[in-house]
Structure formats: structure tokens, C-alpha cells
Design an enzyme around this catalytic site. Structure first.
Site, PDB file in Angstrom:
ATOM      1  CD  GLU A 250      -3.043  -0.998   0.313  1.00  0.00           C
ATOM      2  OE1 GLU A 250      -3.292   0.148  -0.123  1.00  0.00           O
ATOM      3  OE2 GLU A 250      -3.687  -2.008  -0.017  1.00  0.00           O
TER       4      GLU A 250
ATOM      5  CB  CYS B 145      -1.569   7.535   1.518  1.00  0.00           C
ATOM      6  SG  CYS B 145      -3.082   6.700   2.004  1.00  0.00           S
TER       7      CYS B 145
HETATM    8  P1  NAD Z   1       8.170   4.698   4.935  1.00  0.00           P
HETATM    9  O1  NAD Z   1       8.142   3.875   3.696  1.00  0.00           O
HETATM   10  O2  NAD Z   1       9.369   5.534   5.190  1.00  0.00           O
HETATM   11  O3  NAD Z   1       8.021   3.757   6.236  1.00  0.00           O
HETATM   12  C1  NAD Z   1       6.981   2.793   6.349  1.00  0.00           C
HETATM   13  C2  NAD Z   1       7.448   1.667   7.274  1.00  0.00           C
HETATM   14  O4  NAD Z   1       8.587   1.054   6.699  1.00  0.00           O
HETATM   15  C3  NAD Z   1       7.839   2.122   8.674  1.00  0.00           C
HETATM   16  O5  NAD Z   1       7.345   1.185   9.613  1.00  0.00           O
HETATM   17  C4  NAD Z   1       9.348   2.083   8.643  1.00  0.00           C
HETATM   18  O6  NAD Z   1       9.917   1.749   9.889  1.00  0.00           O
HETATM   19  C5  NAD Z   1       9.662   1.002   7.634  1.00  0.00           C
HETATM   20  N1  NAD Z   1      10.904   1.233   6.903  1.00  0.00           N
HETATM   21  C6  NAD Z   1      11.428   2.435   6.530  1.00  0.00           C
HETATM   22  N2  NAD Z   1      12.588   2.244   5.864  1.00  0.00           N
HETATM   23  C7  NAD Z   1      12.788   0.902   5.810  1.00  0.00           C
HETATM   24  C8  NAD Z   1      13.812   0.075   5.244  1.00  0.00           C
HETATM   25  N3  NAD Z   1      14.851   0.605   4.597  1.00  0.00           N
HETATM   26  N4  NAD Z   1      13.701  -1.250   5.379  1.00  0.00           N
HETATM   27  C9  NAD Z   1      12.645  -1.803   6.026  1.00  0.00           C
HETATM   28  N5  NAD Z   1      11.649  -1.067   6.574  1.00  0.00           N
HETATM   29  C10 NAD Z   1      11.727   0.265   6.479  1.00  0.00           C
HETATM   30  O7  NAD Z   1       6.841   5.563   4.902  1.00  0.00           O
HETATM   31  P2  NAD Z   1       6.357   6.658   5.948  1.00  0.00           P
HETATM   32  O8  NAD Z   1       7.215   7.871   5.823  1.00  0.00           O
HETATM   33  O9  NAD Z   1       6.177   6.052   7.284  1.00  0.00           O
HETATM   34  O10 NAD Z   1       4.891   6.965   5.363  1.00  0.00           O
HETATM   35  C11 NAD Z   1       4.663   7.844   4.312  1.00  0.00           C
HETATM   36  C12 NAD Z   1       4.433   7.115   3.021  1.00  0.00           C
HETATM   37  O11 NAD Z   1       3.463   6.101   3.186  1.00  0.00           O
HETATM   38  C13 NAD Z   1       3.868   8.031   1.949  1.00  0.00           C
HETATM   39  O12 NAD Z   1       4.454   7.718   0.707  1.00  0.00           O
HETATM   40  C14 NAD Z   1       2.393   7.689   1.932  1.00  0.00           C
HETATM   41  O13 NAD Z   1       1.726   8.003   0.741  1.00  0.00           O
HETATM   42  C15 NAD Z   1       2.441   6.231   2.190  1.00  0.00           C
HETATM   43  N6  NAD Z   1       1.171   5.759   2.729  1.00  0.00           N
HETATM   44  C16 NAD Z   1       0.407   4.933   1.971  1.00  0.00           C
HETATM   45  C17 NAD Z   1      -0.828   4.509   2.453  1.00  0.00           C
HETATM   46  C18 NAD Z   1      -1.725   3.605   1.662  1.00  0.00           C
HETATM   47  O14 NAD Z   1      -2.706   3.153   2.213  1.00  0.00           O
HETATM   48  N7  NAD Z   1      -1.432   3.328   0.408  1.00  0.00           N
HETATM   49  C19 NAD Z   1      -1.250   4.934   3.714  1.00  0.00           C
HETATM   50  C20 NAD Z   1      -0.431   5.759   4.451  1.00  0.00           C
HETATM   51  C21 NAD Z   1       0.784   6.168   3.956  1.00  0.00           C
END
Ligand code: NAD
Length: 443
Positions: free
Chosen positions: A204, A238
Site C-alpha cells: 500500500e 496518502c
Molecule cells: P516509509 O516507507 O518511510 O516507512 C513505512 C514503514 O517502513 C515504517 O514502519 C518504517 O519503519 C519502515 N521502513 C522504513 N525504511 C525501511 C527500510 N529501509 N527497510 C525496512 N523497513 C523500512 O513511509 P512513511 O514515511 O512512514 O509513510 C509515508 C508514506 O506512506 C507516503 O508515501 C504515503 O503516501 C504512504 N502511505 C500509503 C498509504 C496507503 O494506504 N497506500 C497509507 C499511508 C501512507
């Protein structure tokens, strides 16, 4: 094995014991989850408020961080299917089996909602679950780690608090399904790790959601619906409309209407409004603030680093090459890009990665018909996410897979095609056994 490895082995042993399979067990765990939400409501609201500057209204039931779970779970593990004549004494059905030990990784922007809704489906489907909340929403992470596991069966459900390094190690373990919500760049990392074990994934993800406004719309209503969707949770949603595409005439008409809507929602000084949030962290604040150098600031533009405050901002005459058009904004800034007409808007959208949502204010369905996106909402913003009868998910760069309502249950179930044959009437099987004589072949 390491700590993560030992935890996954513990859950796998519980999974193999069959503990999560009975319906009564799943119902009991869902009820326990309901009690967690009910009894800890105040703690949850306080934790999310201190992480997000969450404010009045954002904690409400609409799109928010405290889903009751009602309507999110759905049971029904078997579906009978039609059968062929040679199998008429048999029983053929699709069995929705749990996958096993699944991993849910959540982001920080709706730090409860985004692990809770998948968790409900994962429990309903009969899985054991490792939950990995975001380390950025640290108060919510701590609360979930300390309190949720007091409610759920700790043999089958665990919360892991982990930053990037520990999550990388966690991902070395074999899971039977990974449900990830976050950015497209981390989505690629998750899919690569999952590929090593051939683990199926739901991703997602995010992206830039276009919002096309045709010339014939009621400007006041458009402005109210767009401003609500963009500035909800200070733009950290998002599916928020990321930018407007409209004619130069519509841009002029929208400006006073947007100003009016922003003032109506947040007063003349939104910093004082109990209904306007803050950016989650310093790093994110600096990133979003840098996008203000795009086009011309027509409304808002004020910032305060100490508070991580960015005013609801409208940027006019933004060029496709400007910083605000290079990445998902994920903050309270709305650029307007001028296009000549609907066809040019469609070409603009199709020239970019497929978004999670497309919005079109128009009585013409052409924008929906000629584009592709995770979801679509005509004449409003965000509202499609409130219907649990609709699948929610991305396509292409905005993700893969779908959930919400019954779709969540299906996502966490392997649809197993099953045939139970009758042991009698062996004679009717003889045509399929060798030797394939001329008579059997009908020659
Ligand atoms: P992110 O991808 O930085 O982090 C998401 C999760 O991944 C966190 O739990 C984080 O600890 C983990 N993570 C981060 N880097 C990692 C790595 N290198 N290896 C493994 N795990 C890792 O995203 P964010 O900043 O927390 O959220 C914002 C993003 O999420 C935006 O792009 C937003 O659009 C998206 N989002 C999508 C939805 C949806 O339903 N499609 C909902 C909410 C947010």
C-alpha cells in the site's frame, strides 16, 4: 537466530499447532482487540496527538485513527463451486485458508488505523501476526508495544518495535505474507526481501494524486471539498489530492473560494486552530518547507520550525519542473498546475506514475475512463476510502493488492481449490487410465 528469529519461530510453532484455526478463537481475539480500543481510547488519542499534533476531528470515526473494526471483518471460509459430470459425486469448494505467520508493517501518518485494519483481517482469516508500527510515531509505537499484547494471545500475536536496521533483520525471516504500507521506495526494499522467500506481498504505497477541476463546476463546493481533503491531518494523508490541474480561468476563480474555505475551517490564523495539525518530525518539516519555492504563494506560506507548523498553502502557476511536482508533497501545500483542457490534463496524468487516487470534478467520465489509478473519486476527495464495500489499494507505482472490509479477509487468505472425491463408482474412471486403446480414444 537473533531476537526477531526467535519470535518468528515462537509464532510459527503456535501456527503449526492449529490454535488460530477455530472460528471461536478468531472471534475471541477480535473481541479482545475491540476491548483494547474501547478501554485504551484515551491513551490512544493522547499518543497519536503527541505524535501528530492530532487535533479535534482527526480522531473521529470518519477516516481516522480509531476504526471500531465493525464492518472490517468478515468470516466465511468455504465456497462451493459447480462441478463436472465426472465429479458429480464429489465435493468441490474454495477454502479460504490462513497463510500462516504474517508481517504487517505500518507508517506513521495514521499510526493506529494503518496496522489495525489489516490486523483485523489477518486475525479474522486465522493467521499469526507480527506487527511493526512506525518508529517515527514513537508514542503510538510505545503504547501499542506495551498495551496491545496484553489483550491479544502472545503465542500468536507480537509487536516488534524496530527502526530501519532491525526491520532489515526482521525481513530476513521467512513470513507467509507481508502487508506493507509506506513509501514506494521502501516498498521496493520490502518486495526484494520478500522475493528471497517467494513470500506474497500487499504493498500500500503513495504518490502524487492529481485532482482535475473542469471549468463548469460549482467553484465554492470544489474549493470546500478539495481544501478539506488536502489539509486533513495537515496534508499527511496518502490519498490527499496532491495537486490541482485546471484552466487558468478556473485557477483565478478557485483562489478566493479556497481562501474562504480555509478561513472557514481554520480561522484567519490556522496556527491557533484546534483543527489544524503539525508535521510529524523535523526531517519531514524541512522537506515539505523546501517545496514552498515552487510557483507563487497565493495563500498561506507561513512556517514555524519550532512548532513544525506549515500554514495551509496554495501555490499558483506551478510548473511541472518545480520541486513541488517532483515528489509526493505529504504536507499542507496544494500546487495548481494550469492546463489548457481536459485532454491535456489526462495526458499530464498518464505521463506520470500511476497514482493511488485520482479526483475529477466534472460531469464527464473521461478522466476516469482514460487513466489508471488505485482508486477514483468523482466530485469529491478522500470519500471513496470510507466505503468498506470498495477495495482499497494502489496500482503500479502506488502499490499492489487491495484491502478494506471483506477484501482484507480475502487478502490474508489463500484461496485453496479443493476437491474431495467419492471412492465408489470406479468404473467411470476407466477412460482416463492407460492403456489408451483405440476404443478408449474413440477411434
Ligand atoms: P516509509 O516507507 O518511510 O516507512 C513505512 C514503514 O517502513 C515504517 O514502519 C518504517 O519503519 C519502515 N521502513 C522504513 N525504511 C525501511 C527500510 N529501509 N527497510 C525496512 N523497513 C523500512 O513511509 P512513511 O514515511 O512512514 O509513510 C509515508 C508514506 O506512506 C507516503 O508515501 C504515503 O503516501 C504512504 N502511505 C500509503 C498509504 C496507503 O494506504 N497506500 C497509507 C499511508 C501512507
Amino acid at each position: 537466530l537473533g531476537r526477531a528469529g526467535r519470535l518468528v519461530s515462537h509464532l510459527r510453532a503456535a501456527w503449526l499447532s492449529g490454535k488460530t484455526r477455530p472460528l471461536e478463537y478468531r472471534v475471541a481475539q477480535l473481541e479482545a482487540l475491540g476491548r483494547f480500543l474501547e478501554e485504551k481510547k484515551q491513551d490512544i488519542l493522547e499518543a497519536t496527538a503527541s505524535d501528530m499534533g492530532k487535533v479535534r476531528g482527526v480522531g473521529n470515526e470518519l477516516l481516522s485513527d480509531l476504526p471500531t473494526g465493525k464492518g472490517q471483518s468478515c468470516f466465511g471460509s468455504g465456497t462451493e463451486v459447480p462441478f463436472l459430470q465426472v465429479t458429480q459425486l464429489d465435493s468441490a469448494f474454495i477454502r479460504k485458508d490462513p497463510y500462516g505467520v504474517v508481517l504487517i508493517i505500518a507508517p506513521w501518518n495514521y499510526p493506529i488505523h494503518l496496522f489495525l485494519v489489516p490486523l483485523i483481517g489477518a486475525i479474522a482469516a486465522g493467521n499469526c501476526v507480527v506487527i511493526k508500527p512506525s518508529e517515527i510515531s514513537k508514542n503510538t509505537e510505545r503504547l501499542v508495544a506495551e498495551m496491545l499484547t496484553c489483550y491479544l494471545d502472545s503465542d500468536c500475536f507480537a509487536v516488534v518495535t524496530a527502526g530501519v536496521e532491525e526491520t532489515t533483520r526482521l525481513l530476513e525471516n521467512k513470513f507467509d505474507y507481508i502487508f506493507f504500507t509506506g513509501s514506494p521506495s521502501v516498498g521496493r526494499i520490502i518486495m526484494t526481501a520478500a522475493a528471497k522467500h517467494l513470500t506474497p506481498v500487499t504493498l500500500e504505497l503513495g504518490g502524487k494524486n492529481p485532482c482535475y477541476v473542469s471549468d463548469t463546476c460549482d467553484v465554492q463546493n470544489v474549493a470546500r471539498r478539495v481544501a478539506w481533503g488536502r489539509f486533513f491531518n495537515a496534508g499527511q494523508t496518502c490519498i490527499a489530492p496532491d495537486y490541482i490541474l485546471c484552466s487558468v480561468e478556473m485557477q483565478e476563480k478557485l483562489m478566493p473560494a479556497l481562501r474562504e474555505a480555509i478561513t472557514e475551517y481554520f480561522g484567519s490564523n490556522p496556527r491557533e486552530s484546534p483543527d489544524f495539525g503539525r508535521i510529524v518530525g523535523d526531517k519531514q518539516f524541512k522537506r515539505v518547507r523546501a517545496l514552498l519555492s515552487s510557483g507563487r504563494v497565493a495563500i498561506g506560506g507561513q512556517t514555524d520550525e519550532k512548532e513544525r507548523y506549515i500554514a495551509p498553502t496554495i501555490l499558483a502557476d506551478v510548473q511541472p519542473s518545480d520541486p513541488a511536482m517532483q515528489e509526493e508533497i505529504f504536507g499542507p501545500i496544494l500546487p495548481i498546475v494550469v492546463v489548457a483542457n481536459m485532454d491535456e490534463a489526462i495526458d499530464f496524468i498518464n505521463a506520470r506514475p500511476r497514482p493511488l487516487a485520482i479526483y475529477a470534478f466534472s460531469c464527464d467520465s473521461k478522466v476516469r475512463v482514460r487513466t489508471s489509478s488505485g482508486g477514483f473519486c468523482g466530485n469529491d476527495t478522500l470519500m471513496h476510502v470510507t466505503l468498506t464495500s470498495l477495495p482499497f489499494g494502489g496500482v503500479g507505482n502506488s502499490g499492489l493488492g487491495k484491502y478494506h472490509g471483506k477484501f482484507t479477509f480475502d487478502t490474508f487468505s489463500h484461496h485453496r481449490g479443493c476437491l474431495h472425491r467419492n471412492m465408489g463408482l470406479e468404473a467411470i474412471n476407466s477412460p482416463r487410465y492407460p492403456p489408451y486403446t483405440q476404443q478408449k480414444l474413440g477411434l
